[in-house]
Design a protein around this motif. Structure first.
Motif, short mmCIF file in Angstrom:
data_model
loop_
_atom_site.label_atom_id
_atom_site.label_comp_id
_atom_site.label_asym_id
_atom_site.label_seq_id
_atom_site.Cartn_x
_atom_site.Cartn_y
_atom_site.Cartn_z
N ARG A 99 0.82 -1.21 0.00
CA ARG A 99 0.00 0.00 0.00
C ARG A 99 0.86 1.27 0.00
NH1 ARG A 99 -5.35 -1.02 0.99
NH2 ARG A 99 -5.87 -3.13 1.71
N ASN A 100 2.13 1.11 -0.34
CA ASN A 100 3.07 2.23 -0.50
C ASN A 100 3.39 2.94 0.82
OD1 ASN A 100 3.27 2.09 -3.47
ND2 ASN A 100 1.12 2.71 -3.40
N VAL A 101 3.29 2.23 1.92
CA VAL A 101 3.64 2.78 3.22
C VAL A 101 5.10 2.43 3.52
CG1 VAL A 101 3.17 2.77 5.71
CG2 VAL A 101 1.29 2.64 4.06
N TYR A 102 5.88 3.41 3.94
CA TYR A 102 7.29 3.21 4.28
C TYR A 102 7.41 2.26 5.46
CZ TYR A 102 12.14 4.55 5.34
OH TYR A 102 13.49 4.55 5.58
N GLN A 103 8.30 1.26 5.36
CA GLN A 103 8.38 0.20 6.35
C GLN A 103 9.33 0.49 7.50
OE1 GLN A 103 6.30 -3.06 5.91
NE2 GLN A 103 5.47 -1.08 5.27
N ALA A 104 9.98 1.65 7.49
CA ALA A 104 10.91 1.98 8.57
C ALA A 104 10.50 3.30 9.23
CB ALA A 104 12.34 2.07 8.04
N ILE A 105 9.20 3.43 9.49
CA ILE A 105 8.68 4.68 10.05
C ILE A 105 9.26 4.95 11.44
CG2 ILE A 105 6.59 5.81 10.91
CD1 ILE A 105 5.06 4.62 8.61
N GLY A 106 9.51 3.95 12.22
CA GLY A 106 10.02 4.16 13.57
C GLY A 106 11.48 4.58 13.63
N GLU A 107 12.20 4.48 12.54
CA GLU A 107 13.62 4.82 12.55
C GLU A 107 13.81 6.32 12.35
OE1 GLU A 107 15.68 2.49 9.70
OE2 GLU A 107 15.04 0.56 10.55
N PRO A 108 14.90 6.88 12.89
CA PRO A 108 15.15 8.32 12.74
C PRO A 108 15.53 8.66 11.30
CG PRO A 108 17.03 7.26 13.79
CD PRO A 108 15.95 6.22 13.69
N PRO A 109 15.41 9.94 10.93
CA PRO A 109 15.85 10.33 9.59
C PRO A 109 17.36 10.19 9.42
CG PRO A 109 15.27 12.24 10.92
CD PRO A 109 14.85 11.04 11.70
N ILE A 110 17.81 10.34 8.20
CA ILE A 110 19.23 10.16 7.88
C ILE A 110 20.05 11.19 8.67
CG2 ILE A 110 20.94 10.25 6.03
CD1 ILE A 110 18.67 9.48 4.10
N PRO A 111 21.02 10.74 9.49
CA PRO A 111 21.77 11.68 10.32
C PRO A 111 22.85 12.45 9.56
CG PRO A 111 22.52 9.45 10.73
CD PRO A 111 21.35 9.33 9.80
N GLN A 112 23.30 11.95 8.42
CA GLN A 112 24.33 12.63 7.64
C GLN A 112 23.72 13.71 6.74
OE1 GLN A 112 23.74 9.33 7.46
NE2 GLN A 112 25.59 8.18 8.03
N PRO A 113 24.52 14.69 6.33
CA PRO A 113 24.04 15.66 5.35
C PRO A 113 23.66 14.96 4.05
CG PRO A 113 26.04 16.45 6.39
CD PRO A 113 25.87 15.01 6.82
N THR A 114 22.45 15.19 3.59
CA THR A 114 21.97 14.54 2.36
C THR A 114 22.11 15.44 1.14
OG1 THR A 114 19.74 15.30 2.91
CG2 THR A 114 20.34 13.05 3.57
N ILE A 115 22.46 16.71 1.32
CA ILE A 115 22.66 17.64 0.21
C ILE A 115 24.10 18.14 0.26
CG2 ILE A 115 21.97 19.84 -0.82
CD1 ILE A 115 19.17 19.36 0.24
N LEU A 116 24.87 17.83 -0.76
CA LEU A 116 26.25 18.26 -0.89
C LEU A 116 26.34 19.31 -1.99
CD1 LEU A 116 28.04 14.77 -0.77
CD2 LEU A 116 27.40 16.26 1.15
N VAL A 117 27.10 20.37 -1.75
CA VAL A 117 27.25 21.46 -2.72
C VAL A 117 28.68 21.43 -3.24
CG1 VAL A 117 27.01 23.92 -3.12
CG2 VAL A 117 25.54 22.80 -1.44
N PHE A 118 28.84 21.26 -4.56
CA PHE A 118 30.14 21.19 -5.21
C PHE A 118 30.39 22.46 -6.02
CE2 PHE A 118 28.91 16.82 -4.54
CZ PHE A 118 30.10 16.16 -4.26
N ASN A 119 31.65 22.90 -6.03
CA ASN A 119 32.00 23.96 -6.96
C ASN A 119 32.42 23.35 -8.30
OD1 ASN A 119 34.59 22.98 -6.63
ND2 ASN A 119 35.34 24.75 -5.48
N GLU A 120 32.87 24.17 -9.25
CA GLU A 120 33.16 23.68 -10.59
C GLU A 120 34.30 22.68 -10.62
OE1 GLU A 120 34.08 25.50 -15.06
OE2 GLU A 120 33.81 26.83 -13.34
N THR A 121 35.20 22.76 -9.67
CA THR A 121 36.34 21.84 -9.65
C THR A 121 36.04 20.53 -8.93
OG1 THR A 121 37.22 22.83 -7.62
CG2 THR A 121 37.94 23.78 -9.72
N GLY A 122 34.84 20.39 -8.38
CA GLY A 122 34.46 19.15 -7.73
C GLY A 122 34.76 19.10 -6.25
N VAL A 123 34.99 20.26 -5.63
CA VAL A 123 35.26 20.33 -4.19
C VAL A 123 33.96 20.63 -3.46
CG1 VAL A 123 36.51 21.55 -2.38
CG2 VAL A 123 37.62 21.09 -4.57
N VAL A 124 33.70 19.91 -2.37
CA VAL A 124 32.50 20.15 -1.55
C VAL A 124 32.72 21.42 -0.74
CG1 VAL A 124 31.04 19.28 0.31
CG2 VAL A 124 31.92 17.71 -1.42
#
Length: 466
Positions: A99-124
């Motif tokens: 029924r499209n319900v997420y099976q890990a609802i009791g677990e916390p969200p991802i603790p690491q940064p999920t959005i990384l910003v890179f410049n033109e040379t590929g450095v975060v």
């Protein structure tokens, strides 16, 4: 004279058919891989006719940077790349219930940064998005530098302003609750934003619909069907892109292997692009106004051919003109974005990485400014909307206008002389202050589908009259 009764004739006929069926050609005549080889030759011949650009930039970004499944990429207004990834979380067969319900609802969200910003040379140069998401999917940046993301586990859409990356300024959908009404999504996949602030949500894996909202989150209209032969039938609208110079919303209709184009004001279907070399699955699309308009796409893995690659389509002619990939092919590309100078970034789920491709010829060209005009209805093979390009100074524009006026006067005199209604194959029709152009474009084995924008309009709500 020999005569045969009916039973004898039947027996002779059966004997003849049995002999034909039993006749065997030498095994070497049709080897087991004969048809596969023929298909491979056909694909290689088609790829050789395309330009193999933009070209892959190896060792970008730094291989020491660790990411999870990379689901989305976007460019901000300064040209920096935002990468949306899932860290240690993965989407597999056990992630959702039937029924499209997420099976890990009791677990916390991802603790690491999920959005990384890179410049033109590929450095975060920046990272954020920790403790916010469970299953990242789509990401985009609007003209005001707001970041929009979707989370398929949460069934929600988020908007983050430039001065606050921890608390969303706008949230649509109910947390962990899938649905198909005005207050719920079911695995929303992508967002596209107009310069006016109005935005579109691809809702996505379950609901197969596109929903348009005002800047404040008020619903304006929606469209999309699940079954039938209508051009509004969508099978996993997976990614979105906006062509504001053409007033079009471009939808990567993943499981139908096409780019479907709809008008941004009404949701009316305009045209679609598909090609046998792309195959039955198309994962993402990005638009660039370069050279009159180009579509950048990536297909996805299937059983057998075609190869998994990126392709470039000339929007005006509908031709497949370029192809790109790291080596012979991708493995599992998921999203892509293109910069104004033709630099392409591709997100790949597995392996967990981002690819960069550059086109030196486009980077060296002068940028052409394109102004928007009101779209018109075009009947065959031509997308709705005309563009007027600003090529020179006001003096040059005045000279072009004078030349156009002289040409129009000469054409009118010629028509008055011989009474012809049209010239060549081009025919203009005048009806209720609308012009319609009928013209067949040359195609290179490329299917372009078009439908009038008012005959099959499923949107239950229309935009407010301006």
């Amino acid at each position: 004279m020999i005569s045969f009764n009916r039973s004898t004739l039947k027996a002779l006929l059966l004997l003849f058919v049995s002999c034909i069926a039993a006749r065997r050609l030498p095994e070497e005549y049709y080897p087991d891989n004969f048809y596969a080889n023929q298909q491979s030759l056909k694909i290689n011949a088609a790829l050789q006719k395309l330009e193999h650009v933009p070209q892959w930039v190896p060792n970008w970004p730094d291989s020491k940077i660790k990411m999870g499944q990379v689901s989305g990429v976007a460019l901000d207004n300064s040209g920096q790349l935002l990468v949306f990834h899932r860290a240690d979380n993965t989407w597999d067969a056990n992630t959702f219930s039937i029924r499209n319900v997420y099976q890990a609802i009791g677990e916390p969200p991802i603790p690491q940064p999920t959005i990384l910003v890179f410049n033109e040379t590929g450095v975060v140069i920046d990272s954020w998005g920790q403790n916010l998401f469970h299953m990242p999917h789509g990401i985009t940046v609007d003209s005001e530098s707001n970041v929009w993301v979707t989370d398929v586990a949460l069934h929600q859409v988020f908007k983050f302003t430039p001065d606050n990356r921890t608390t969303p300024a706008l949230v649509l959908g109910e947390k962990f609750v899938p649905g198909d009404d005005d207050k719920h999504f079911c695995k929303p996949s992508a967002v596209a934003v107009l310069s006016s602030g109005d935005f579109f949500v691809a809702d996505g894996y379950c609901n197969t619909r596109i929903v348009k909202y005002a800047a404040d989150g008020t619903k304006i209209l929606q469209w999309g069907k699940r079954l039938g032969e209508s051009p509004f039938v969508l099978s996993v609208p997976h990614a979105l892109s906006v062509s504001e110079d053409r007033s079009l919303l471009l939808v990567a209709d993943r499981e139908r292997g096409r780019v479907a184009c709809f008008r941004t004001d009404s949701g009316a279907f305009v045209t679609a692009f598909r090609h046998w070399l792309i195959g039955p699955r198309l994962f993402s699309v990005a638009y660039s106004p370069i050279h009159g308009g180009r579509l950048y796409i990536v297909n996805g893995p299937t059983i057998g051919p075609p190869p998994v690659r990126g392709y470039v389509i000339d929007f005006t002619s509908g031709r497949l003109i370029q192809t790109f990939a790291p080596g012979d092919s991708f493995s599992n590309p998921h999203d892509l974005v293109v910069s104004p100078d033709g630099t392409v970034y591709v997100a790949e789920l597995d392996p967990h990485r981002v690819y960069k491709f550059i086109d030196d010829s486009l980077r060296n060209e002068t940028k052409v400014n394109i102004t928007r005009t009101k779209p018109t209805t075009v009947e065959v093979g031509v997308a709705a909307g005309w563009e007027w390009e600003r090529w020179g100074s006001w003096a040059g524009a005045a000279g072009s206008a004078l030349g156009a006026a002289c040409g129009a006067l000469l054409l009118a005199l010629c028509r008055a002389r011989d009474g012809r209604k049209s010239v060549g194959r081009r025919r203009w029709e005048y009806d209720h202050s609308q012009f319609k152009l009928r013209r067949l474009l040359e195609r290179r084995r490329f299917t372009r589908v078009h439908s009038d924008d008012s005959e099959d309009e499923p949107a239950p709500m229309l935009p407010p009259t301006v």
